[in-house]
Design a protein around this motif. Structure first.
Motif, short mmCIF file in Angstrom:
data_model
loop_
_atom_site.label_atom_id
_atom_site.label_comp_id
_atom_site.label_asym_id
_atom_site.label_seq_id
_atom_site.Cartn_x
_atom_site.Cartn_y
_atom_site.Cartn_z
N ILE A 127 0.02 -11.63 16.69
CA ILE A 127 1.20 -12.50 16.61
C ILE A 127 2.44 -11.71 17.02
CG2 ILE A 127 2.69 -13.80 15.04
CD1 ILE A 127 0.13 -14.43 13.41
N LEU A 128 2.59 -10.50 16.48
CA LEU A 128 3.75 -9.67 16.82
C LEU A 128 3.70 -9.22 18.27
CD1 LEU A 128 3.93 -7.53 13.57
CD2 LEU A 128 5.60 -9.23 14.31
N ALA A 178 -2.39 -15.26 9.42
CA ALA A 178 -1.36 -14.25 9.64
C ALA A 178 -1.88 -12.86 9.28
CB ALA A 178 -0.11 -14.58 8.83
N LYS A 179 -2.63 -12.78 8.19
CA LYS A 179 -3.18 -11.47 7.78
C LYS A 179 -4.14 -10.93 8.82
CE LYS A 179 -6.27 -9.31 4.46
NZ LYS A 179 -7.22 -8.90 5.50
N LEU A 235 3.01 -9.22 6.53
CA LEU A 235 2.12 -10.34 6.84
C LEU A 235 0.73 -10.11 6.27
CD1 LEU A 235 3.07 -11.15 10.56
CD2 LEU A 235 3.35 -12.66 8.59
N ALA A 236 0.25 -8.88 6.38
CA ALA A 236 -1.07 -8.56 5.83
C ALA A 236 -1.09 -8.71 4.32
CB ALA A 236 -1.47 -7.14 6.24
N ALA A 290 4.40 -6.29 10.05
CA ALA A 290 2.94 -6.42 10.10
C ALA A 290 2.33 -6.19 8.73
CB ALA A 290 2.38 -5.43 11.11
N GLY A 295 -3.74 -3.40 11.04
CA GLY A 295 -4.32 -4.10 9.90
C GLY A 295 -5.48 -3.38 9.22
N ARG A 350 -7.87 -4.17 16.84
CA ARG A 350 -6.57 -4.23 16.14
C ARG A 350 -5.81 -2.92 16.32
NH1 ARG A 350 -8.08 -6.85 10.25
NH2 ARG A 350 -8.93 -8.83 11.00
N GLY A 396 -1.19 -12.30 3.33
CA GLY A 396 -2.53 -12.83 3.53
C GLY A 396 -3.49 -12.43 2.43
N HIS A 410 -4.51 -11.72 11.98
CA HIS A 410 -4.04 -11.61 13.36
C HIS A 410 -2.56 -11.25 13.45
CE1 HIS A 410 -7.63 -14.22 13.50
NE2 HIS A 410 -7.87 -13.61 14.64
N ALA A 411 -2.04 -10.56 12.42
CA ALA A 411 -0.62 -10.21 12.40
C ALA A 411 -0.21 -9.41 13.63
CB ALA A 411 -0.30 -9.43 11.12
#
Length: 320
Positions: A24-25, A17-18, A312-313, A309, A261, A273, A316, A20-21
């Motif tokens: 994913i969003l 998740a960290k 999530l980071a 985001a 990120g 990113r 992670g 590829h947050a």
């Protein structure tokens, strides 16, 4: 499986998740908009989104180098404005569209280099240095134009910003080429490793033989170059240069980079990113337009996405 391995295994989804947050969003927003409106996921709409946001994505891609190196560039919008009006002025004065459009990236490089030299040689924090230079460059744009709009009516000038090749807008091709080059430069070259090392710990980088000051100058040169390329696209598209062009662009780019990120503390980040962050924000705006949703809610939703985001980071990072 050992007890230690068992304790570590559950955190892998958090690490994913960290890293590829933003993807994913981005995927979630694409699915949501595709279900909400059949007009969204069409080639025409997707190409239009890419075309309209190409200048900002180019600036964010290069801005990644600046933030990864542990710096900030608050002058990109002002550089964008100066490069725009210089290109428009040259087109009107010389009647040569190629010369005018090539001048925009050159102007951007020069102004970016000045930023880098001030930061590296005078040891001024990049936040303050580029905040000051943004004011100087904005004033310069006004002086060049006298505060007025420069309208360009030169054959071929608009082709770069409005033309297409193989059914794809030229700015989209430029975006793809710039992103590919910067992606490789940051992730696949010695210079890229030096950028990460400088952002991670500038003193340690110096001790290991890396010329951190030169790295700082070069990342600002890249940032200025990108602002100039973006300006060439924009000024060609609208066939006019104005001193207020690009207002707020620097904050949008930084928001997209952080959303993607990249760490504001330096040493961590990726070009792809940042570009994904740009288009995540762009998709939200496009979706609101397509569905005729109250535009005042767009900032609210965008802010919540950025918070998601970042959350999530953060999760992670704790999982590591």
């Amino acid at each position: 499986m050992t007890a230690e391995t068992q304790r570590k295994a559950p955190v892998r989804p958090l690490l994913l998740a960290k890293d590829h947050a933003v993807l994913i969003l981005l995927a979630a927003v694409i699915v949501w908009l595709s279900l909400a409106s059949p007009a969204f996921f069409t080639s025409a709409n997707i190409l239009n989104i890419l075309n309209q946001n190409a200048p900002l994505a180019i600036i964010a891609a290069a801005g990644t180098f600046v933030i990864v190196s542990g710096n900030f560039d608050l002058s990109t919008a002002s550089i964008f404005a100066v490069a725009s009006v210089c290109a428009a002025w040259l087109a009107v004065e010389t009647g040569n569209p190629l010369l005018a459009l090539v001048a925009a990236p050159v102007v951007g490089m020069v102004l970016g280099a000045l930023n880098g030299l001030v930061v590296a040689s005078l040891r001024i924090h990049s936040f303050l240095a580029t905040l000051a230079s943004s004011m100087v460059y904005s004033a310069l744009a006004v002086l060049i134009t006298g505060g007025a709009l420069i309208t360009v009516d030169v054959d071929g000038f608009a082709d770069f910003g409005r033309g297409s090749f193989l059914g794809v807008f030229i700015p989209v091709w430029v975006l793809a080429a710039v992103v590919a080059a910067l992606w490789f430069l940051l992730s696949g070259t010695v210079f890229g490793r030096h950028v990460f090392a400088t952002g991670g710990n500038a003193e340690a980088a110096e001790l290991s033989g890396i010329r951190a000051d030169r790295v700082k100058v070069l990342v600002f040169v890249l940032s200025g170059l990108a602002a100039g390329i973006a300006a060439a696209i924009a000024v060609s598209r609208i066939s006019s240069g104005q001193p207020q062009a690009g207002a707020g662009m620097e904050l949008q780019a930084i928001a997209a980079i952080i959303l993607g990120g990249t760490s504001i503390h330096g040493g961590v980040g990726a070009v792809w990113r940042s570009v994904a962050g740009v288009f995540l924000i762009a998709l939200v705006g496009n979706g609101f337009d397509i569905m005729n949703v109250n535009p005042q809610l767009k900032d609210l939703v965008t802010g919540l996405i950025i918070l998601a985001a970042v959350a999530l980071a953060a999760v992670g990072r704790r999982a590591r």
